[in-house]
Write an enzyme that holds these catalytic residues in place. Sequence first.
Site, PDB file in Angstrom:
ATOM      1  N   ASP A   9       0.919  -1.086   0.198  1.00  0.00           N
ATOM      2  CA  ASP A   9       0.165  -0.144   0.437  1.00  0.00           C
ATOM      3  C   ASP A   9       1.074   0.949  -0.269  1.00  0.00           C
ATOM      4  O   ASP A   9       2.072   0.925   0.821  1.00  0.00           O
ATOM      5  CB  ASP A   9      -1.001  -0.199   1.135  1.00  0.00           C
ATOM      6  CG  ASP A   9      -1.959   0.822   1.140  1.00  0.00           C
ATOM      7  OD1 ASP A   9      -2.350   1.226   0.055  1.00  0.00           O
ATOM      8  OD2 ASP A   9      -2.995   1.253   1.899  1.00  0.00           O
ATOM      9  N   ASN A  11       1.300   3.471  -3.337  1.00  0.00           N
ATOM     10  CA  ASN A  11       2.031   3.854  -3.902  1.00  0.00           C
ATOM     11  C   ASN A  11       1.307   4.787  -4.619  1.00  0.00           C
ATOM     12  O   ASN A  11       2.022   6.197  -4.795  1.00  0.00           O
ATOM     13  CB  ASN A  11       1.846   2.806  -5.381  1.00  0.00           C
ATOM     14  CG  ASN A  11       2.071   1.988  -5.385  1.00  0.00           C
ATOM     15  OD1 ASN A  11       2.925   1.290  -4.074  1.00  0.00           O
ATOM     16  ND2 ASN A  11       1.557   0.578  -5.539  1.00  0.00           N
ATOM     17  N   GLY A  12       0.060   5.396  -4.791  1.00  0.00           N
ATOM     18  CA  GLY A  12      -0.105   6.696  -5.087  1.00  0.00           C
ATOM     19  C   GLY A  12       0.065   7.509  -4.469  1.00  0.00           C
ATOM     20  O   GLY A  12       0.792   8.749  -4.489  1.00  0.00           O
ATOM     21  N   ARG A  13      -0.036   7.920  -3.019  1.00  0.00           N
ATOM     22  CA  ARG A  13       0.677   8.489  -1.456  1.00  0.00           C
ATOM     23  C   ARG A  13       2.047   8.628  -2.282  1.00  0.00           C
ATOM     24  O   ARG A  13       2.538  10.176  -2.207  1.00  0.00           O
ATOM     25  CB  ARG A  13       0.892   8.216   0.081  1.00  0.00           C
ATOM     26  CG  ARG A  13      -1.035   8.622   0.441  1.00  0.00           C
ATOM     27  CD  ARG A  13      -1.179   7.836   1.243  1.00  0.00           C
ATOM     28  NE  ARG A  13      -1.830   6.593   1.394  1.00  0.00           N
ATOM     29  CZ  ARG A  13      -1.655   5.683   2.043  1.00  0.00           C
ATOM     30  NH1 ARG A  13      -2.086   5.841   3.660  1.00  0.00           N
ATOM     31  NH2 ARG A  13      -2.174   4.143   1.722  1.00  0.00           N
ATOM     32  N   TRP A  14       2.534   8.187  -2.233  1.00  0.00           N
ATOM     33  CA  TRP A  14       4.573   8.106  -2.708  1.00  0.00           C
ATOM     34  C   TRP A  14       4.748   9.135  -4.072  1.00  0.00           C
ATOM     35  O   TRP A  14       5.607  10.355  -4.451  1.00  0.00           O
ATOM     36  CB  TRP A  14       5.230   6.515  -3.219  1.00  0.00           C
ATOM     37  CG  TRP A  14       6.847   6.682  -3.186  1.00  0.00           C
ATOM     38  CD1 TRP A  14       7.921   6.302  -2.044  1.00  0.00           C
ATOM     39  CD2 TRP A  14       6.881   6.496  -4.463  1.00  0.00           C
ATOM     40  NE1 TRP A  14       8.877   6.853  -2.961  1.00  0.00           N
ATOM     41  CE2 TRP A  14       8.835   6.887  -4.662  1.00  0.00           C
ATOM     42  CE3 TRP A  14       6.309   6.916  -6.135  1.00  0.00           C
ATOM     43  CZ2 TRP A  14       9.618   7.178  -5.337  1.00  0.00           C
ATOM     44  CZ3 TRP A  14       7.550   7.498  -6.933  1.00  0.00           C
ATOM     45  CH2 TRP A  14       8.933   6.201  -6.852  1.00  0.00           C
ATOM     46  N   SER A  54      -7.072  -6.110  -6.282  1.00  0.00           N
ATOM     47  CA  SER A  54      -7.890  -6.436  -5.230  1.00  0.00           C
ATOM     48  C   SER A  54      -9.835  -6.576  -6.074  1.00  0.00           C
ATOM     49  O   SER A  54      -9.496  -5.614  -7.401  1.00  0.00           O
ATOM     50  CB  SER A  54      -8.541  -5.727  -3.818  1.00  0.00           C
ATOM     51  OG  SER A  54      -9.079  -4.479  -4.096  1.00  0.00           O
ATOM     52  N   ASN A  57     -10.757  -2.741  -6.384  1.00  0.00           N
ATOM     53  CA  ASN A  57      -9.803  -2.198  -7.744  1.00  0.00           C
ATOM     54  C   ASN A  57     -10.099  -1.744  -8.971  1.00  0.00           C
ATOM     55  O   ASN A  57     -10.099  -0.329  -9.552  1.00  0.00           O
ATOM     56  CB  ASN A  57      -8.391  -2.322  -7.335  1.00  0.00           C
ATOM     57  CG  ASN A  57      -7.479  -2.789  -5.972  1.00  0.00           C
ATOM     58  OD1 ASN A  57      -6.570  -3.014  -6.172  1.00  0.00           O
ATOM     59  ND2 ASN A  57      -8.038  -1.389  -5.595  1.00  0.00           N
ATOM     60  N   TRP A  58     -11.303  -2.611  -9.602  1.00  0.00           N
ATOM     61  CA  TRP A  58     -11.776  -2.498 -10.746  1.00  0.00           C
ATOM     62  C   TRP A  58     -12.649  -1.047 -10.718  1.00  0.00           C
ATOM     63  O   TRP A  58     -12.667  -0.628 -11.325  1.00  0.00           O
ATOM     64  CB  TRP A  58     -12.842  -3.246 -11.264  1.00  0.00           C
ATOM     65  CG  TRP A  58     -11.960  -4.507 -11.077  1.00  0.00           C
ATOM     66  CD1 TRP A  58     -12.480  -5.849 -10.521  1.00  0.00           C
ATOM     67  CD2 TRP A  58     -11.159  -4.793 -12.464  1.00  0.00           C
ATOM     68  NE1 TRP A  58     -11.830  -7.187 -11.402  1.00  0.00           N
ATOM     69  CE2 TRP A  58     -11.076  -6.345 -12.615  1.00  0.00           C
ATOM     70  CE3 TRP A  58     -10.686  -4.296 -13.068  1.00  0.00           C
ATOM     71  CZ2 TRP A  58     -10.010  -6.736 -13.136  1.00  0.00           C
ATOM     72  CZ3 TRP A  58     -10.042  -4.627 -14.648  1.00  0.00           C
ATOM     73  CH2 TRP A  58      -9.514  -5.882 -14.204  1.00  0.00           C
ATOM     74  N   ARG A 182      -5.310  -2.357   8.671  1.00  0.00           N
ATOM     75  CA  ARG A 182      -6.996  -3.379   8.451  1.00  0.00           C
ATOM     76  C   ARG A 182      -5.844  -4.454   7.412  1.00  0.00           C
ATOM     77  O   ARG A 182      -5.101  -4.253   6.316  1.00  0.00           O
ATOM     78  CB  ARG A 182      -7.732  -2.350   7.911  1.00  0.00           C
ATOM     79  CG  ARG A 182      -7.908  -1.470   6.746  1.00  0.00           C
ATOM     80  CD  ARG A 182      -9.240  -0.583   6.283  1.00  0.00           C
ATOM     81  NE  ARG A 182      -8.359  -0.059   5.273  1.00  0.00           N
ATOM     82  CZ  ARG A 182      -7.639   1.196   5.823  1.00  0.00           C
ATOM     83  NH1 ARG A 182      -8.137   1.918   6.656  1.00  0.00           N
ATOM     84  NH2 ARG A 182      -7.783   2.021   4.647  1.00  0.00           N
TER      85      ARG A 182
END
Length: 228
Positions: A9, A11-14, A54, A57-58, A182
Amino acid sequence: MEHLAIIMDGNGRWAKARGLPRSEGHRAGGETVRRVLGFCKDAGIRYLTLYAFSVENWKRPKEEVEALMSLLVAYLAGEESMLHEHQVRLRVMGQKEDLPEKVQAAIAHVETATVHYERQLILCLSYGGRTEIVSAAKRLAQLAAAGELDPATIDEAAFKGQLYLPDVPDPDLIVRTSGEMRLSNFLLWQASYSEFYVTPVLWPDFNRADFDAALAAFGKRERRYGGL
Ligand code: FPP
């Protein structure tokens, strides 16, 4: 430790922190996958399971889903030689039939080419723990309806037998990066007695020291499986 599973988890924030598009974060995350495969080899870990995409994620924007699917095809094509070099078998678990044709073809090719290796890299794609459990229940019901299974004989082993990869042992440790506490529908059945370790480090930044820290924390846990 035999089996390590990771919720990759952050990648987006990075990417956002660097003013880059989210797809750049996923690309950097793909590089981390490569590194971590090497760490696992050094640590003698036989199974590495990664939550890559997941069923939920779609719901992401079409462009991001497409970027992830393209990245997967490129990754599978680019890493086949690395899998041979490290003697790693690729397996995919999830609703494979929902993936684009080109992704399915790339998976089938690499799965077949590496089928004889003992160590395994398991990618969860279009994966959901609840979906996996429901499809196992449906399969058992079908067998019972066809008169091929006596419902009275359904036990945990019979249920496990209908999951995606019944021969894979449950994960010993589940690591989640980027701080969220979670499970997010990951390995619901298999995670019953797994240890859980969360690091604030974002997946693209996850390095050898972070990996060693997770393994060291696991080494200090006392696993009792409900016993004393
Ligand atoms: C979570 O970050 C990551 C994903 C949804 C995709 C994971 C994919 C990769 C690491 C790259 C491709 C995989 C392989 C095997 C090459 P996020 O987008 O949810 O990050 P955020 O929570 O910061 O937005």
